[in-house]
Design an enzyme around this catalytic site. Structure first.
Site, PDB file in Angstrom:
ATOM      1  N   GLU A 116       0.833  -1.212   0.000  1.00  0.00           N
ATOM      2  CA  GLU A 116       0.000   0.000   0.000  1.00  0.00           C
ATOM      3  C   GLU A 116       0.862   1.255   0.000  1.00  0.00           C
ATOM      4  OE1 GLU A 116      -4.171  -1.112   2.238  1.00  0.00           O
ATOM      5  OE2 GLU A 116      -2.381  -0.810   3.461  1.00  0.00           O
ATOM      6  N   GLU A 136      -2.665  -9.607   3.321  1.00  0.00           N
ATOM      7  CA  GLU A 136      -3.529  -9.601   4.502  1.00  0.00           C
ATOM      8  C   GLU A 136      -4.534 -10.749   4.518  1.00  0.00           C
ATOM      9  OE1 GLU A 136      -2.513  -5.176   3.816  1.00  0.00           O
ATOM     10  OE2 GLU A 136      -2.919  -6.963   2.599  1.00  0.00           O
TER      11      GLU A 136
END
Length: 262
Positions: A116, A136
């Protein structure tokens, strides 16, 4: 105006002319980010926004194994509640508000929040050893710093779905083929190339560069007709600056322009 004194040894800052280099300095933990590191990044981003000394930021990770493995998983249970976790001042958020261009020099793993972080940067350069993953899902949750939107915008919904739903990494060449990164370089050439590119950008008119960044963000979030109108408006703002007048004068006089951010 000097850079703020950092009390966090795991976030380093160096200035090279008008280029600031931020290094995540926790190589033994794959540069995973703690809250202390996040706070230091927020402070640095605010300082870079407020000073004319920095025109471009390069972000990289210490060591040759990782750019950033995201948040330190061991710290995630320290928040008092899920709401406190949701409202934390996050390292990804600090980069989103940075008006100056950011170049990510990805020198290994970019996992979860590390990916990210790279996606929030304007330009991504990677070493041949880079591995990038939206990991994740393997731990039972999804990214929260814009992962889905930024991936879909960069590589398309189908490729983004592969990364988001499997959590498996892609290598540097796959990232290049999908348009996730701009260049793949040998590890020893990565940071020098990032600095070279940053210095080129820093030599351009600073306000024009910052408005180019703002315009790219607008283009991604507006319908075409509104985006073109917005571009015309901020072109007019740029045209009225002293730097634009200097650019026109330098062109007429056949010399290099001297931009001062005015």
């Amino acid at each position: 105006m000097t850079a703020p004194e950092s009390t966090c040894p795991e976030v380093l800052f160096e200035q090279h002319g008008h280029v600031g280099v931020i290094t995540l300095n926790r190589p033994a933990k794959l540069n995973a980010v703690t809250q202390e590191m996040s706070d230091a990044l927020v402070a640095l981003a605010r300082w870079c926004n407020d000073t004319d000394e920095i025109r471009v930021v390069v972000l990289t990770g210490a060591g040759d194994r990782a750019f950033c493995a995201g948040s330190d998983i061991a710290e995630l249970d320290k928040y008092a509640s899920p709401w406190a976790f949701r409202n934390r001042e996050d390292y990804c958020d600090s980069l989103k508000v940075l008006r100056k261009p950011i170049i990510a020099a990805v020198n290994g793993y970019a996992l979860g929040g590390g990916l990210e972080t790279a996606l929030i940067c304007d330009i991504r350069l990677v070493s041949t050893t880079a591995k990038l993953a939206a990991a994740e899902v393997k731990l039972g949750w999804i990214g929260g710093g814009g992962m889905s939107a930024l991936l879909a915008r960069s590589i398309g919904p189908s490729n983004a779905a592969v990364m988001l739903m499997t959590g498996d990494p892609i290598d540097a060449q796959q990232a290049l083929a999908w348009g996730l990164v701009s260049e793949v370089l040998d590890p020893d050439a990565l940071l020098p190339r990032a600095l070279e590119l940053a210095e080129t950008i820093a030599s351009r008119a600073p306000i024009a560069v910052e408005t180019a960044k703002a315009n790219l963000a607008a283009a991604a979030n507006m319908p075409l007709e509104q985006a073109v109108t917005y571009e015309r408006d901020i072109q007019t703002v740029c045209f009225a600056t002293a730097d634009a007048a200097e650019g026109r004068a330098a062109f007429a006089e056949k010399r290099a322009p001297r931009f001062v951010r005015a």
